[in-house]
Scaffold this active site. Structure first.
Site, PDB file in Angstrom:
ATOM      1  N   ALA A  53       0.822  -1.203   0.000  1.00 47.82           N
ATOM      2  CA  ALA A  53       0.000   0.000   0.000  1.00 47.82           C
ATOM      3  C   ALA A  53       0.859   1.257   0.000  1.00 47.82           C
ATOM      4  CB  ALA A  53      -0.912  -0.006   1.221  1.00 47.82           C
TER       5      ALA A  53
ATOM      6  N   ARG B 105      -2.143   7.657 -11.249  1.00 47.44           N
ATOM      7  CA  ARG B 105      -3.253   7.775 -12.191  1.00 47.44           C
ATOM      8  C   ARG B 105      -4.483   8.469 -11.601  1.00 47.44           C
ATOM      9  NH1 ARG B 105      -2.564   1.500 -13.697  1.00 47.44           N
ATOM     10  NH2 ARG B 105      -1.380   1.635 -11.777  1.00 47.44           N
TER      11      ARG B 105
ATOM     12  N   SER C   7      -2.960  -6.840  -2.668  1.00 50.73           N
ATOM     13  CA  SER C   7      -2.842  -5.498  -3.216  1.00 50.73           C
ATOM     14  C   SER C   7      -3.720  -4.560  -2.398  1.00 50.73           C
ATOM     15  CB  SER C   7      -3.316  -5.490  -4.673  1.00 50.73           C
ATOM     16  OG  SER C   7      -2.225  -5.319  -5.511  1.00 50.73           O
TER      17      SER C   7
ATOM     18  N   ASN D  68      -7.306   2.099  -9.755  1.00 50.25           N
ATOM     19  CA  ASN D  68      -6.197   2.915 -10.271  1.00 50.25           C
ATOM     20  C   ASN D  68      -6.626   4.278 -10.781  1.00 50.25           C
ATOM     21  OD1 ASN D  68      -4.200   0.794  -9.928  1.00 50.25           O
ATOM     22  ND2 ASN D  68      -5.299  -0.239 -11.567  1.00 50.25           N
TER      23      ASN D  68
ATOM     24  N   TYR E 169     -34.372  26.586  18.167  1.00 50.73           N
ATOM     25  CA  TYR E 169     -33.069  26.039  18.524  1.00 50.73           C
ATOM     26  C   TYR E 169     -33.103  25.551  19.965  1.00 50.73           C
ATOM     27  CZ  TYR E 169     -28.281  25.501  19.972  1.00 50.73           C
ATOM     28  OH  TYR E 169     -27.117  24.973  20.492  1.00 50.73           O
TER      29      TYR E 169
ATOM     30  N   ALA F 123     -43.245  27.909  18.091  1.00 49.99           N
ATOM     31  CA  ALA F 123     -42.397  28.318  16.965  1.00 49.99           C
ATOM     32  C   ALA F 123     -41.485  29.460  17.389  1.00 49.99           C
ATOM     33  CB  ALA F 123     -43.265  28.772  15.802  1.00 49.99           C
TER      34      ALA F 123
ATOM     35  N   ASN G  90     -28.021  29.276  25.083  1.00 51.47           N
ATOM     36  CA  ASN G  90     -27.212  28.385  25.924  1.00 51.47           C
ATOM     37  C   ASN G  90     -25.786  28.876  26.091  1.00 51.47           C
ATOM     38  OD1 ASN G  90     -26.821  27.907  23.173  1.00 51.47           O
ATOM     39  ND2 ASN G  90     -26.076  25.840  23.537  1.00 51.47           N
TER      40      ASN G  90
ATOM     41  N   ARG H 273     -41.967  40.584  28.629  1.00 50.21           N
ATOM     42  CA  ARG H 273     -41.977  41.420  27.431  1.00 50.21           C
ATOM     43  C   ARG H 273     -42.569  42.778  27.788  1.00 50.21           C
ATOM     44  NH1 ARG H 273     -46.832  37.755  25.140  1.00 50.21           N
ATOM     45  NH2 ARG H 273     -48.525  38.928  26.058  1.00 50.21           N
TER      46      ARG H 273
END
Ligand code: UD1
Ligand code: CA
Length: 460
Positions: free
Chosen positions: A2, A8, A94, A223, A362, A376, A382, A436
């Site tokens: 190897a 090639r 091989s 190859n 997330y 949503a 984090n 809020r």
């Protein structure tokens, strides 16, 4: 062997580290060798970018022999002389032919023994033998071989021979090293060809035989890029067929990429253009929809993975529904019958049984209980720029849409978070938390603006 560069391929990376079927070409060959002898008896000859090859495959427990300068396959064996000295016999593989099976190697080795040969080579019949060494038998029926002739050294009659040398051999070690000094570099590539040992042994009246494999595909090499892609497709399709034989439906298997170690339960349906990678395990009765890419993930029974879902090191409980467009990053645990919807990203978190995060969210470093609804636009904050902090959301919590949950934070069971809240302090169980600004409405404001009258800045 190897150590070669793989000229090639026109690549800066060593040939044997190019991947087929999801892992390096050489990893396939080592895995096959390890089914025949113990890793401590395997010697991998490396040279080109040897440090990288060793680093990638060191975990297999095999030995490495360095061929610092790659002067041909014969030279590769010269370099291994000391390593092989304690052995009677060596099987040479091989490193660039990944489809070879342990069964074929065992047959080759058994043929070597029954023939009492000094060198046995594995041959195959190719419709288009171009590029390979050709086997010159003593006579068409004889197992004995006079020589192997490389493509570029062959005359036009020899080029018509369709029996090719596969690059797999068995040698008597003492005989190999007694005569290996006779190899020369007088050929087009100025290399020591291991294949010339056939002629050398033959002239020394040592027995050289060829064992022709029934499955010529097994010895295909890598190859060129075209050959790599061709072998990859064969391996992938073989894996799909294996799964289908075990009861999995795979629509359009040519377009699915499933790694060798992936497990899929019966009655699971895999749609076109799915990738299942690494150590992924899928249960039974699942549906994995198009364009999903699952890596090192565990999916229990009866799960639906909707289109375009991406997972990495995630666990998904039975009956869960994920996607479309979900991204489950490492350490995501989705509970039984839970729901993760579109544009939801998760990381290092647990979503309890039956909980839902249906859209645009997330959730990182979070522990979320059962029966929780995550609205949503919810974000777990984090990361404070230095450290990661945890968010705990207990059973039955309702998180209103567009909530910002600044960790560290704990929301007690059954609590409500009002939509659009920024929550920075723990919320007691069963409470309503609002975080809020109060809404104001300035009556007549729009009318005045349209009429061109100045609006007073006075607060109402
Ligand atoms: C070789 C054979 C050819 C055979 C073909 C089958 C020779 C001279 N020719 O040709 O008869 O039909 O395999 O695939 O052997 N390697 C080293 N050190 C080196 C050179 C090569 O370790 O100095 C390794 C390569 O990394 C590769 C293997 O040996 O894994 C074969 O070398 P490669 O150059 O691919 O030989 P082929 O031209 O394919
Ligand atoms: Ca080759």
């Amino acid at each position: 062997m190897a150590a070669g560069k793989g000229t090639r391929l026109k690549s800066k990376h060593p040939k044997v580290l190019h991947e087929v079927g999801g892992k390096p070409i050489l990893a396939h060959v080592i895995a096959t060798a390890a089914k025949i002898v113990a890793p401590r008896d395997i010697f991998v000859i490396i040279g080109h970018e040897s440090a990288r090859v060793r680093e990638t495959l060191g975990g297999t427990g095999v030995n490495f022999v360095i061929q610092a300068e790659q002067r041909g396959t014969g030279h590769a064996l010269m370099v291994a002389r000391e390593a092989l000295a304690p052995y009677d016999q060596v099987i040479v593989l091989s490193g660039d032919a990944p489809l070879i099976t342990p069964e074929t190697i065992k047959h080759l080795s058994a043929f070597h023994a029954t023939q009492g040969a000094t060198m046995t080579l594995l041959s195959a019949e190719f419709a288009i033998p171009f590029g390979y060494g050709r086997v010159l038998r003593k006579s068409p029926r004889s197992p004995e071989v006079r020589a192997i002739i490389e493509e570029r050294s062959a005359n036009s009659a020899q080029r018509k021979i369709r029996e090719i040398n596969s690059g797999f051999y068995v040698f008597s070690v003492p005989a190999l090293y007694a005569l290996i000094g006779q190899l020369s570099t007088e050929n087009t590539h100025r290399e020591y060809y291991l294949t010339d040992m056939a002629g050398i042994f033959h002239r020394a009246r040592k027995k050289v035989v060829a064992f022709k494999t029934a499955d010529a595909d097994e010895v295909l090499g890598t190859n060129t890029r075209t050959e790599i892609v061709d072998l990859d497709a064969r391996l992938r399709l073989a894996k799909c067929r294996e799964l289908m034989a075990e009861g999995v439906t795979i629509f359009y298997p040519e377009a699915c990429v499933i790694d060798a170690d992936v497990v899929v339960g019966a009655d699971t349906v895999i749609e076109p253009f799915v990738q299942l990678l690494g150590k992924t395990k899928i249960g039974s009765d699942c549906r994995i929809c198009s364009y999903s890419v699952l890596k090192d993930s565990e999916v229990a029974d009866g799960v639906v993975i909707n289109p375009l879902t991406v997972t990495d090191n995630a666990q998904i409980g039975a009956g869960a529904i994920v996607g479309p467009y979900s991204r489950l990053r490492p350490g995501s645990e989705i509970g039984e019958n839970a729901r993760v919807g579109n544009f939801v990203e998760t990381k290092k978190m647990r979503l309890g049984r039956g909980s839902k995060a249906p859209h645009l969210t997330y959730l990182g470093d979070a522990e979320i209980g059962e029966g929780v609804n995550v609205g949503a636009g919810t974000i777990t904050c984090n990361y404070d720029g230095v450290h990661k902090h945890k968010t705990v959301i207990e059973d039955g919590v309702f998180v209103g849409s567009n909530s910002t949950l600044v960790a560290p934070l704990k929301i007690g069971h059954g609590a409500y978070i009002a939509a659009a809240s920024c929550i920075t302090e723990n919320v007691p169980a069963d409470a309503l938390a609002l975080g809020r600004a109060r809404q104001t409405a300035k009556e007549g404001w729009a009318t005045s603006k349209r009429a061109g009258r100045p609006n007073s800045e006075k607060r109402s």
